[in-house]
Structure formats: structure tokens, C-alpha cells
Design a protein around this motif. Structure first.
Motif, PDB file in Angstrom:
ATOM      1  N   LEU A 103      50.450  77.691  45.269  1.00 41.49           N
ATOM      2  CA  LEU A 103      49.360  77.200  46.097  1.00 41.49           C
ATOM      3  C   LEU A 103      49.779  77.461  47.534  1.00 41.49           C
ATOM      4  CD1 LEU A 103      46.709  75.600  46.450  1.00 41.49           C
ATOM      5  CD2 LEU A 103      48.125  73.550  46.621  1.00 41.49           C
ATOM      6  N   VAL A 104      48.942  78.146  48.306  1.00 33.93           N
ATOM      7  CA  VAL A 104      49.332  78.619  49.634  1.00 33.93           C
ATOM      8  C   VAL A 104      48.476  77.966  50.708  1.00 33.93           C
ATOM      9  CG1 VAL A 104      49.691  80.658  51.084  1.00 33.93           C
ATOM     10  CG2 VAL A 104      49.931  80.845  48.597  1.00 33.93           C
ATOM     11  N   ASP A 105      49.121  77.628  51.813  1.00 39.97           N
ATOM     12  CA  ASP A 105      48.424  77.079  52.967  1.00 39.97           C
ATOM     13  C   ASP A 105      49.091  77.639  54.227  1.00 39.97           C
ATOM     14  OD1 ASP A 105      46.614  75.617  54.448  1.00 39.97           O
ATOM     15  OD2 ASP A 105      47.381  73.657  53.839  1.00 39.97           O
ATOM     16  N   PHE A 106      48.443  77.425  55.347  1.00 40.42           N
ATOM     17  CA  PHE A 106      49.000  77.835  56.628  1.00 40.42           C
ATOM     18  C   PHE A 106      49.199  76.599  57.495  1.00 40.42           C
ATOM     19  CE2 PHE A 106      46.777  81.638  55.190  1.00 40.42           C
ATOM     20  CZ  PHE A 106      47.716  82.628  55.434  1.00 40.42           C
ATOM     21  N   ALA A 107      50.232  76.625  58.304  1.00 46.43           N
ATOM     22  CA  ALA A 107      50.501  75.572  59.281  1.00 46.43           C
ATOM     23  C   ALA A 107      50.942  76.275  60.562  1.00 46.43           C
ATOM     24  CB  ALA A 107      51.592  74.631  58.772  1.00 46.43           C
ATOM     25  N   ALA A 108      51.212  75.511  61.589  1.00 43.72           N
ATOM     26  CA  ALA A 108      51.654  76.113  62.856  1.00 43.72           C
ATOM     27  C   ALA A 108      52.466  75.103  63.655  1.00 43.72           C
ATOM     28  CB  ALA A 108      50.452  76.574  63.671  1.00 43.72           C
ATOM     29  N   VAL A 109      53.351  75.632  64.470  1.00 42.17           N
ATOM     30  CA  VAL A 109      54.036  74.826  65.467  1.00 42.17           C
ATOM     31  C   VAL A 109      53.327  75.097  66.794  1.00 42.17           C
ATOM     32  CG1 VAL A 109      56.249  74.847  64.249  1.00 42.17           C
ATOM     33  CG2 VAL A 109      55.765  76.602  65.951  1.00 42.17           C
ATOM     34  N   PRO A 110      53.477  74.234  67.779  1.00 35.72           N
ATOM     35  CA  PRO A 110      52.787  74.464  69.061  1.00 35.72           C
ATOM     36  C   PRO A 110      53.152  75.813  69.680  1.00 35.72           C
ATOM     37  CG  PRO A 110      53.676  72.242  68.962  1.00 35.72           C
ATOM     38  CD  PRO A 110      54.214  72.971  67.765  1.00 35.72           C
ATOM     39  N   ARG A 111      52.146  76.498  70.248  1.00 37.31           N
ATOM     40  CA  ARG A 111      52.369  77.794  70.898  1.00 37.31           C
ATOM     41  C   ARG A 111      53.354  77.680  72.047  1.00 37.31           C
ATOM     42  NH1 ARG A 111      49.650  81.923  69.081  1.00 37.31           N
ATOM     43  NH2 ARG A 111      49.916  83.218  70.915  1.00 37.31           N
ATOM     44  N   ALA A 112      53.481  76.491  72.646  1.00 33.88           N
ATOM     45  CA  ALA A 112      54.438  76.302  73.730  1.00 33.88           C
ATOM     46  C   ALA A 112      55.877  76.501  73.247  1.00 33.88           C
ATOM     47  CB  ALA A 112      54.282  74.906  74.335  1.00 33.88           C
TER      48      ALA A 112
END
Length: 126
Positions: A103-112
Motif C-alpha cells: 500500500l503506497v502513499d506520499f508524504a513530505a518534509v517542509p521545503r525549508a
């Protein structure tokens, strides 16, 4: 970049062939507690990490790719044009993981923190 991963994968293949006993800490095959994490694995190294995670049936994997040059092969031109090389490559990766039972998802850390901030997160389904 890939020599460490290749060495580890080579050792894993030896372990699977029975050349090492079960107490060897590199033997993670079929381990439901195995989590593989990779940050800023350049180019195809991210694909190698994902392939290894799928091969050992890792319980989960999280990768933060970077340096996408050449990683969008197999993605239709129109998709690359609309989404860009990076997202196209990660979408292709998500389909590969899904096809292998994750099962796949996307996340992110702040661009800063980093402009290469997308994280592909996958959990193996039994």
C-alpha cells in the motif's frame, strides 16, 4: 553510491542460499519487523533500495528520492510533461510497489528543510 547496497544485497543472497546461520543479523528475509529507510538516494539508487525492500519482503519502506535524472523511463511522455520527471518517476515507483503487494502513499518534509522533500511510503499487505 550503490556499492554499499550492492554489497549488502550480495550478502543477503548468500544468506538466502544457506551459507550463513540464522543468527546472522543481515538475514532479513520474511521478517515482519523489517523497515527500510533511505534519504536522498541519488537517481537509480532509490530504485535499488525499493527493489531490495520488495525482494526481502520488508514490512515497510520509506524513501526520499533525489537526483531524478533517468529515473522516469517507462513513463509516457504526456505524463512526464504534465507531472515533471520527479513526480513521474515516483508515480512509476508507486505502481511497482503496489504490484508487489504494498500500500503506497506520499508524504513530505517542509521545503525549508530540503527542496527534494517528497517521501514515498509503502507498507506490505499480507
Amino acid at each position: 553510491y550503490s556499492s554499499g547496497l550492492e554489497k549488502f544485497a550480495s550478502q543477503q543472497r548468500k544468506d538466502e542460499d544457506g551459507s550463513c546461520d540464522d543468527s546472522d543479523s543481515t538475514n532479513v528475509q520474511n521478517n515482519d519487523a523489517t523497515i527500510i529507510i533511505s534519504t536522498h538516494a541519488c537517481g537509480s539508487l532509490t530504485d535499488m533500495v525499493l527493489e531490495y525492500a520488495m525482494d526481502v519482503e520488508s514490512a515497510s519502506v520509506a524513501v526520499m528520492p533525489c537526483c531524478y535524472t533517468g529515473t522516469d523511463s517507462g513513463v509516457p511522455y504526456g505524463v512526464r510533461r504534465m507531472l515533471g520527471v520527479g513526480l513521474s518517476a515516483d508515480v512509476r515507483r508507486s505502481f511497482t510497489l503496489q504490484d508487489r503487494g504494498y500500500l503506497v502513499d506520499f508524504a513530505a518534509v517542509p521545503r525549508a528543510i530540503t527542496p527534494m522533500n517528497r517521501i514515498v511510503v509503502a507498507e506490505r499487505r499480507k
